[in-house]
Design a protein around this motif. Structure first.
Motif, PDB file in Angstrom:
ATOM      1  N   VAL A 210     -25.338  17.878  11.326  1.00  0.00           N
ATOM      2  CA  VAL A 210     -23.835  17.704  10.688  1.00  0.00           C
ATOM      3  C   VAL A 210     -24.365  18.787   9.417  1.00  0.00           C
ATOM      4  CG1 VAL A 210     -23.408  15.381  10.852  1.00  0.00           C
ATOM      5  CG2 VAL A 210     -24.753  16.129   8.963  1.00  0.00           C
ATOM      6  N   LEU A 211     -25.485  19.608   9.234  1.00  0.00           N
ATOM      7  CA  LEU A 211     -25.897  20.262   8.375  1.00  0.00           C
ATOM      8  C   LEU A 211     -25.754  21.726   8.695  1.00  0.00           C
ATOM      9  CD1 LEU A 211     -26.743  20.311   5.534  1.00  0.00           C
ATOM     10  CD2 LEU A 211     -28.983  20.043   6.233  1.00  0.00           C
TER      11      LEU A 211
ATOM     12  N   VAL B 132     -35.176  14.036  -9.565  1.00  0.00           N
ATOM     13  CA  VAL B 132     -35.284  14.288  -8.290  1.00  0.00           C
ATOM     14  C   VAL B 132     -34.070  13.739  -7.535  1.00  0.00           C
ATOM     15  CG1 VAL B 132     -36.975  13.899  -6.266  1.00  0.00           C
ATOM     16  CG2 VAL B 132     -37.680  13.701  -8.562  1.00  0.00           C
ATOM     17  N   ARG B 133     -33.421  14.666  -6.750  1.00  0.00           N
ATOM     18  CA  ARG B 133     -32.436  14.462  -5.774  1.00  0.00           C
ATOM     19  C   ARG B 133     -32.770  14.274  -4.477  1.00  0.00           C
ATOM     20  NH1 ARG B 133     -27.672  14.806  -8.904  1.00  0.00           N
ATOM     21  NH2 ARG B 133     -26.427  14.887  -7.404  1.00  0.00           N
ATOM     22  N   PHE B 134     -32.301  13.359  -3.671  1.00  0.00           N
ATOM     23  CA  PHE B 134     -32.489  13.042  -2.287  1.00  0.00           C
ATOM     24  C   PHE B 134     -31.137  13.365  -1.533  1.00  0.00           C
ATOM     25  CE2 PHE B 134     -36.146  10.641  -4.068  1.00  0.00           C
ATOM     26  CZ  PHE B 134     -36.994  11.458  -3.690  1.00  0.00           C
ATOM     27  N   TYR B 135     -30.806  14.253  -0.827  1.00  0.00           N
ATOM     28  CA  TYR B 135     -29.713  14.444  -0.126  1.00  0.00           C
ATOM     29  C   TYR B 135     -29.884  13.895   1.353  1.00  0.00           C
ATOM     30  CZ  TYR B 135     -28.296  17.715  -3.888  1.00  0.00           C
ATOM     31  OH  TYR B 135     -27.888  18.100  -5.013  1.00  0.00           O
ATOM     32  N   VAL B 136     -29.284  12.906   1.737  1.00  0.00           N
ATOM     33  CA  VAL B 136     -29.591  12.090   3.118  1.00  0.00           C
ATOM     34  C   VAL B 136     -28.478  12.412   3.801  1.00  0.00           C
ATOM     35  CG1 VAL B 136     -30.070   9.950   3.821  1.00  0.00           C
ATOM     36  CG2 VAL B 136     -30.779  10.547   1.622  1.00  0.00           C
ATOM     37  N   LEU B 137     -28.709  13.053   5.156  1.00  0.00           N
ATOM     38  CA  LEU B 137     -27.829  13.029   6.072  1.00  0.00           C
ATOM     39  C   LEU B 137     -28.073  12.304   7.271  1.00  0.00           C
ATOM     40  CD1 LEU B 137     -27.907  16.800   5.291  1.00  0.00           C
ATOM     41  CD2 LEU B 137     -25.837  15.736   4.923  1.00  0.00           C
ATOM     42  N   PRO B 138     -26.953  12.096   8.098  1.00  0.00           N
ATOM     43  CA  PRO B 138     -27.023  11.128   9.149  1.00  0.00           C
ATOM     44  C   PRO B 138     -28.005  11.910  10.318  1.00  0.00           C
ATOM     45  CG  PRO B 138     -24.831  11.629   9.178  1.00  0.00           C
ATOM     46  CD  PRO B 138     -25.446  12.241   7.888  1.00  0.00           C
TER      47      PRO B 138
ATOM     48  N   VAL C 177     -24.488  23.607   3.790  1.00  0.00           N
ATOM     49  CA  VAL C 177     -23.112  23.120   3.950  1.00  0.00           C
ATOM     50  C   VAL C 177     -22.634  22.151   4.760  1.00  0.00           C
ATOM     51  CG1 VAL C 177     -20.990  24.550   4.658  1.00  0.00           C
ATOM     52  CG2 VAL C 177     -22.848  25.802   3.708  1.00  0.00           C
TER      53      VAL C 177
ATOM     54  N   VAL D 102     -35.049  17.539  -3.707  1.00  0.00           N
ATOM     55  CA  VAL D 102     -35.107  18.517  -4.495  1.00  0.00           C
ATOM     56  C   VAL D 102     -35.561  17.970  -6.120  1.00  0.00           C
ATOM     57  CG1 VAL D 102     -33.665  20.660  -5.916  1.00  0.00           C
ATOM     58  CG2 VAL D 102     -32.984  19.804  -3.668  1.00  0.00           C
TER      59      VAL D 102
ATOM     60  N   LEU E 230     -22.434  12.703   3.395  1.00  0.00           N
ATOM     61  CA  LEU E 230     -23.827  12.958   2.692  1.00  0.00           C
ATOM     62  C   LEU E 230     -23.953  11.609   1.651  1.00  0.00           C
ATOM     63  CD1 LEU E 230     -25.821  14.831   1.474  1.00  0.00           C
ATOM     64  CD2 LEU E 230     -24.053  15.620  -0.203  1.00  0.00           C
ATOM     65  N   ARG E 231     -25.139  11.178   1.567  1.00  0.00           N
ATOM     66  CA  ARG E 231     -25.597  10.201   0.341  1.00  0.00           C
ATOM     67  C   ARG E 231     -26.589  10.891  -0.318  1.00  0.00           C
ATOM     68  NH1 ARG E 231     -29.306   5.817   2.985  1.00  0.00           N
ATOM     69  NH2 ARG E 231     -30.932   6.290   1.401  1.00  0.00           N
TER      70      ARG E 231
ATOM     71  N   LEU F 179     -33.699   9.934  -8.543  1.00  0.00           N
ATOM     72  CA  LEU F 179     -34.735   9.267  -9.383  1.00  0.00           C
ATOM     73  C   LEU F 179     -34.866  10.027 -10.583  1.00  0.00           C
ATOM     74  CD1 LEU F 179     -37.459   8.906  -6.823  1.00  0.00           C
ATOM     75  CD2 LEU F 179     -36.108   7.059  -7.518  1.00  0.00           C
TER      76      LEU F 179
ATOM     77  N   LYS G  94     -39.668   7.682  -1.735  1.00  0.00           N
ATOM     78  CA  LYS G  94     -38.992   7.611  -3.054  1.00  0.00           C
ATOM     79  C   LYS G  94     -39.899   6.537  -3.899  1.00  0.00           C
ATOM     80  CE  LYS G  94     -34.443   6.521  -2.940  1.00  0.00           C
ATOM     81  NZ  LYS G  94     -33.268   5.878  -2.466  1.00  0.00           N
TER      82      LYS G  94
ATOM     83  N   GLN H   5     -28.579  19.904 -11.617  1.00  0.00           N
ATOM     84  CA  GLN H   5     -30.134  19.738 -12.058  1.00  0.00           C
ATOM     85  C   GLN H   5     -30.549  21.053 -12.065  1.00  0.00           C
ATOM     86  OE1 GLN H   5     -32.103  16.780  -9.768  1.00  0.00           O
ATOM     87  NE2 GLN H   5     -33.575  18.291  -9.075  1.00  0.00           N
TER      88      GLN H   5
ATOM     89  N   ASP I 273     -29.431  10.241  -3.089  1.00  0.00           N
ATOM     90  CA  ASP I 273     -30.068   9.195  -3.908  1.00  0.00           C
ATOM     91  C   ASP I 273     -30.660  10.059  -5.067  1.00  0.00           C
ATOM     92  OD1 ASP I 273     -29.434   7.431  -2.034  1.00  0.00           O
ATOM     93  OD2 ASP I 273     -31.433   7.334  -1.095  1.00  0.00           O
TER      94      ASP I 273
ATOM     95  N   LEU J  17     -38.194   7.314   4.203  1.00  0.00           N
ATOM     96  CA  LEU J  17     -37.644   7.642   3.044  1.00  0.00           C
ATOM     97  C   LEU J  17     -37.824   6.660   1.783  1.00  0.00           C
ATOM     98  CD1 LEU J  17     -35.483   9.477   1.622  1.00  0.00           C
ATOM     99  CD2 LEU J  17     -33.748   8.012   2.313  1.00  0.00           C
TER     100      LEU J  17
ATOM    101  N   VAL K 154     -33.153  16.019   2.174  1.00  0.00           N
ATOM    102  CA  VAL K 154     -33.453  17.466   1.667  1.00  0.00           C
ATOM    103  C   VAL K 154     -34.078  16.747   0.207  1.00  0.00           C
ATOM    104  CG1 VAL K 154     -32.920  19.541   0.499  1.00  0.00           C
ATOM    105  CG2 VAL K 154     -31.787  18.809   2.772  1.00  0.00           C
TER     106      VAL K 154
ATOM    107  N   GLU L 228     -37.667  19.577   3.080  1.00  0.00           N
ATOM    108  CA  GLU L 228     -36.676  19.012   3.896  1.00  0.00           C
ATOM    109  C   GLU L 228     -37.416  18.255   5.141  1.00  0.00           C
ATOM    110  OE1 GLU L 228     -34.251  22.084   5.688  1.00  0.00           O
ATOM    111  OE2 GLU L 228     -33.796  22.820   3.703  1.00  0.00           O
TER     112      GLU L 228
END
Lengths: 86, 86
Positions: free
Chosen positions: B69-70, B59-65, A63, B6, A70-71, A75, B46, A29, A73, B42, B4, B34
């Protein structure tokens, strides 16, 4: 490790930063690249980007230990996906 | 979960998408927000973004538990950090 790179750099330096990023990651993107890197590759990527930018630019590297945690999603338009054969 | 967001949207819709994003997340860099969200938050974020954008936007959503972990590495200017008291 799975890396997401997001850059916000002056228009004068966008082409250079994108060119460096593309050598390591997949463009997904505008101003966003992703992909699997080794720690050594990430270190090299960061060193190259650091040399190309100015202090007023901003670059973030997210990182993750692996893509599996990682998920993603989305739009709107999907421009590209890592691993996609073009 | 840690999210996150973007976005790459037409200039006509940037202000609206940023306004929606800021109600849920912290702005950290141009077009990047973020923060910690519940699954319900979420889903609402969205849904609101989906209504505000056009199919040509992305639009991207990076979804972490979790944030744990990041790792976030930065180069250049740090504009803002989630959890920072302003």
């Amino acid at each position: 490790m799975y890396v997401v790179m997001v850059y916000d750099v002056s228009v004068d330096r966008v082409a250079k930063v994108l060119q460096i990023g593309r050598r390591y990651l997949t463009w997904v993107q505008n101003s966003v690249l992703e992909g699997e890197l080794s720690p050594a590759q990430l270190a090299r990527l960061k060193a190259e980007v650091a040399k190309a930018i100015e202090p007023t630019d901003a670059v973030r590297f997210y990182v993750l230990p692996s893509r599996a945690v990682l998920r993603i999603d989305t739009l709107g338009q999907q421009k590209n996906e890592p691993g996609q054969i073009l």
